[in-house]
Design an enzyme around this catalytic site. Structure first.
Site: not given
Ligand code: S3P
Length: 415
Positions: A14, A82, A155, A302, A329
């Protein structure tokens, strides 16, 4: 066989995505050390390069010469990621870029309305395939909004805040439970005007570009969790995990492991560039069941496949609820966990928003469907350590999405 050794990890995924994006926004050259080696972060790098940002390697460091974005001439291929799609879409919308976003089959089936809804309220003009990729965004004048996010998603929060960097006025996001806070923390550290008030974060349009920076990315706790699970499961094992990110929005797995009775000691903890880091010792001890509900989920979202595997070896009934987000996911992880653990002989019941596991049960080897999801592939490789017989993964290679070195490192620890 026991699991023994000492590990350090490539940088948190992240933070690695965000450091590339924020360096791209900054004027001048930024230097990033210990960036994630995963394919997802390469997707972010390639997309930024396609937007005119110069990025190169200097030894083990990555140098980013940021400043101005240009319209990419080809669609931006976000691969399986994502985070690349959602954060970059918000960021580029704020910078007035015209771009088309594409991805692999998994990414193309994931919901993007969760970001397109708030961004269109801000004034973004876009087209999508019924709220999914392919998405095209058009240069639009954005204005700040107050957005109540229905999901605790970093996200979504980050996409809106990054669009807010280029929107007139103030943009605020309120989430139902705190999700990982890297975007707001890092941008605050870079001098952006951000106010965090409980579950609400407000950003103001940035009038001057960010200043370039140096960052050594702390080790990825989501990667460390696989090896912690291995040591917790296999009798007589003990492992040291060094330089792991201990940001409180990311420590949910280790807190849960400790609550389950897993052997754990924090050897030392310190602060580095605004983040807590720790060295951990994890060792085998008998495990007991745990209950996890909606408020706990964002802190270990995760890592839930690993909690499921631990629960099969723990005494009692483990209930995971409020985890519906797992269904959207890289694959439907509730389905993937339940289907594969059933095949291995676990006592598991699928719920709409989680699962119930009664333990302990003996696991047997099985053919595992990874659904091309890196975390499913790695979690079931760990399950194999306590199974009678082999686990055969249909796509082991997908581990490279977050940790290409995974299988080599795991082999090295087996003694
Ligand atoms: C992430 C946020 C998470 C996580 C993903 C990475 C990020 O998703 O599952 O692997 O880097 O902001 P969500 O916040 O959409 O749940």
């Amino acid at each position: 066989m026991v699991i023994k050794g000492e590990l350090t990890f490539p940088g948190d995924k992240s933070i690695s995505h965000r450091s590339l994006m924020f360096a791209a926004l900054a004027n001048g050259e930024s230097r990033l050390s210990n960036s994630s080696t995963g394919v997802d972060v390469q997707s972010t790098r390639k997309c930024l390069e396609a937007c005119g940002i110069k990025i190169w390697n200097d030894g083990n460091d990555v140098i980013v010469k940021g400043g101005t974005f240009s319209n990419p001439s080809e669609p931006l291929d976000c691969g399986n990621s994502g985070t690349t799609t959602r954060l970059l879409l918000g960021l580029l919308a704020g910078q007035g870029i015209n771009a088309t976003f594409i991805g692999d089959d998994s990414l193309s089936s994931r919901p993007m309305n969760r970001i397109l809804d708030p961004l269109s309220k801000m004034g973004l003009i876009s087209e999508s395939n019924n709220g999914k990729l392919t998405i095209t965004i058009h240069k639009s004048e954005l204005a700040g909004i107050k957005y109540e996010s229905p999901v605790a998603s970093a996200q979504v929060k980050s996409a809106v805040l990054l669009a807010g960097l280029g929107a007139s006025g103030k943009t605020s996001v309120t989430e139902p439970t705190l999700s990982r806070d890297h975007t707001e923390k890092m941008l605050t550290g870079l001098g952006v005007n951000i106010i965090v008030d409980g579950l609400s974060t407000t950003i103001s349009k940035s009038s001057s570009p960010l200043l370039s920076f140096k960052l050594s990315v702390p080790g990825d706790p989501s990667t460390a969790a696989f090896f912690a699970t291995a040591a917790a499961l296999v009798p007589k094992s003990e492992i040291k995990l060094n330089h792991v990110l201990a940001n409180p929005t990311r420590t949910g797995f280790f807190a849960a492991l400790e609550k389950m009775g897993g052997g754990m000691a924090c050897v030392n903890q310190w602060e580095e560039t605004g983040e807590l880091i720790y060295n951990l010792k994890i060792f085998h001890q008998p495990l007991q069941s745990i209950n996890i509900d909606e408020k706990d989920v964002p802190g270990l979202i995760d890592e839930l496949p690993l909690i499921a595997i631990l629960a099969t070896q723990a005494k009692g009934k483990t209930e995971i609820r409020g985890a519906k987000e797992l269904r959207v996911k890289e694959c439907d992880r509730i389905h993937a966990i339940c289907k594969n653990l059933k095949k291995m002989g676990a006592d598991i019941e699928e719920l709409d928003d989680g699962f119930i596991i009664n333990g302990p049960t003996n696991l047997n080897g099985a053919e595992i469907e990874t659904f091309h999801d890196h975390r499913i592939a790695m979690a079931f490789s760990i399950a194999e350590l306590v199974a009678d017989g082999d686990v055969e993964l249909d796509n082991p290679e997908c581990a490279s999405i977050s940790y290409p070195e995974f299988y080599d490192v795991l082999e090295r620890l087996k003694q």
